[in-house]
Design an enzyme around this catalytic site. Structure first.
Site, mmCIF file in Angstrom:
data_model
loop_
_atom_site.group_PDB
_atom_site.id
_atom_site.type_symbol
_atom_site.label_atom_id
_atom_site.label_comp_id
_atom_site.label_asym_id
_atom_site.label_seq_id
_atom_site.Cartn_x
_atom_site.Cartn_y
_atom_site.Cartn_z
ATOM 1 N N SER A 240 0.841 -1.187 0.000
ATOM 2 C CA SER A 240 0.000 0.000 0.000
ATOM 3 C C SER A 240 0.879 1.241 0.000
ATOM 4 O O SER A 240 2.083 1.178 0.216
ATOM 5 C CB SER A 240 -0.902 -0.025 1.245
ATOM 6 O OG SER A 240 -1.779 1.083 1.279
ATOM 7 N N CYS A 241 0.248 2.390 -0.278
ATOM 8 C CA CYS A 241 0.967 3.673 -0.246
ATOM 9 C C CYS A 241 -0.086 4.772 -0.185
ATOM 10 O O CYS A 241 -1.125 4.604 0.447
ATOM 11 C CB CYS A 241 1.891 3.820 -1.459
ATOM 12 S SG CYS A 241 1.046 3.752 -3.055
ATOM 13 N N GLY A 242 0.142 5.891 -0.862
ATOM 14 C CA GLY A 242 -0.841 6.967 -0.867
ATOM 15 C C GLY A 242 -1.962 6.724 -1.866
ATOM 16 O O GLY A 242 -3.138 6.887 -1.544
ATOM 17 N N GLY A 244 -1.459 4.073 -4.650
ATOM 18 C CA GLY A 244 -1.170 2.908 -5.478
ATOM 19 C C GLY A 244 -0.010 3.076 -6.444
ATOM 20 O O GLY A 244 0.179 2.236 -7.324
ATOM 21 N N TRP A 269 -4.064 4.465 0.678
ATOM 22 C CA TRP A 269 -4.538 5.370 1.716
ATOM 23 C C TRP A 269 -5.561 6.377 1.205
ATOM 24 O O TRP A 269 -6.360 6.910 1.985
ATOM 25 C CB TRP A 269 -3.371 6.093 2.386
ATOM 26 C CG TRP A 269 -3.779 6.671 3.707
ATOM 27 C CD1 TRP A 269 -3.998 7.968 4.016
ATOM 28 C CD2 TRP A 269 -4.080 5.929 4.900
ATOM 29 N NE1 TRP A 269 -4.406 8.105 5.333
ATOM 30 C CE2 TRP A 269 -4.457 6.854 5.897
ATOM 31 C CE3 TRP A 269 -4.063 4.562 5.217
ATOM 32 C CZ2 TRP A 269 -4.813 6.465 7.182
ATOM 33 C CZ3 TRP A 269 -4.409 4.181 6.502
ATOM 34 C CH2 TRP A 269 -4.786 5.122 7.462
#
Length: 285
Positions: A240-242, A244, A269
């Site tokens: 995961s990240c901000g 994708g 996120w």
């Protein structure tokens, strides 16, 4: 320097040697965070690797979704690639203007569609330019090319699957955002998102996987970074990240390590931090 692998990562030297191969296709996947106020397509038009096509991450997406640049339908992806002259039998090299940043997202998109003959350019356009390789501002000559796909659904997860994994612990969830965002110490760059992280996730900042020149660290070095962050590599991984994008850098690093049981949480996120009924944690994992 990259150990050249046309399925994961190739060096600028490799690309220079193969640039005129008839079945090579180069994609410029440069994308910037909105706050940077930079025009990726404009920079592409001003100068790019010879023959490169511009891959617009925001346009080649599911634009029906309120979330940023979500994976498009198979039909839309195939249609856009056909118009770009990218299809079956091509070796693809994708790069970006940051070094290794958004290019990994496009690598993951192709892999999700079952296409494995694609590699990220190690060090990207900055390294290519610094070494004096050719740059042009001409549009590429494009001929339609048919593409067949075989979507690998195990490579992407939705919010329901991630919520279950967070509770059950059957996957290791790894967050690529900066440590201060993971801990919830700073506001999120996208308005309306809560600060913190998915419960029971681990933090591996994507930049820690890169060398100062924007190239990727060796598989042994990246493995040590994951292990030091408490990532149980014996479990399948959800990344995961901000929104994708940088999660795909973690996917690329894992693939180079020989770990193939990884998936990207496409909403990341931008989705999890938006909905108040989804639990969050703050502080260190």
């Amino acid at each position: 320097m990259a150990s050249d692998d046309p399925r994961t990562l190739v060096s600028t030297t490799w690309l220079a040697d193969h640039l005129k191969d008839p079945d090579l296709r180069v994609l410029d996947a440069t994308w910037f965070m909105p706050a940077e106020a930079r025009d990726a397509q404009g920079e592409y038009e001003a100068g790019h690797i010879p023959g490169a096509r511009f891959f617009d991450i925001d346009e080649i997406s599911d634009q029906r979704s309120e979330l940023p640049h979500m994976m498009p339908s198979t039909e839309k992806f195939m249609s856009r690639m056909r118009k770009m002259g990218v299809g079956d039998g091509h070796q693809i090299v994708v790069y970006d203007g940051m070094g290794i940043f958004s290019a990994a997202r496009v690598w993951w998109m192709f892999r999700l569609m079952g296409k494995t003959d694609i590699a990220v350019l190690d060090g990207g356009f900055p390294k290519w330019q610094a070494e004096g390789h050719p740059v042009e501002d001409l549009p590429p000559v494009i001929r339609d090319r048919h593409m067949t796909t075989s979507r690998q659904n195990q490579m992407v997860k939705d919010v329901t699957q991630v919520a279950a994994a967070s509770k059950l612990g059957d996957y290791v969830i790894v967050d690529a955002r900066a440590p201060e965002r993971f801990r919830g110490d700073v506001p999120e760059p996208r308005e309306g998102l809560r600060a913190g992280h998915i419960p029971n996730s681990r933090n591996v900042f994507y930049r820690d996987l890169l060398n100062p020149d924007g190239t990727m660290k060796s598989p042994d070095a990246t493995r040590r970074i994951f292990e030091a962050a408490g990532v149980d590599l014996s479990k399948p991984a959800i990344l995961s990240c901000g929104s994708g994008v940088t999660a795909a850098i973690l996917a690329l690093a894992m693939e180079r390590m020989g770990k193939t049981d990884h998936a990207v949480y496409d909403g990341s996120w931008s989705e999890w931090g938006l909905f108040p009924d989804l639990p969050i944690q703050t502080g260190d994992a």
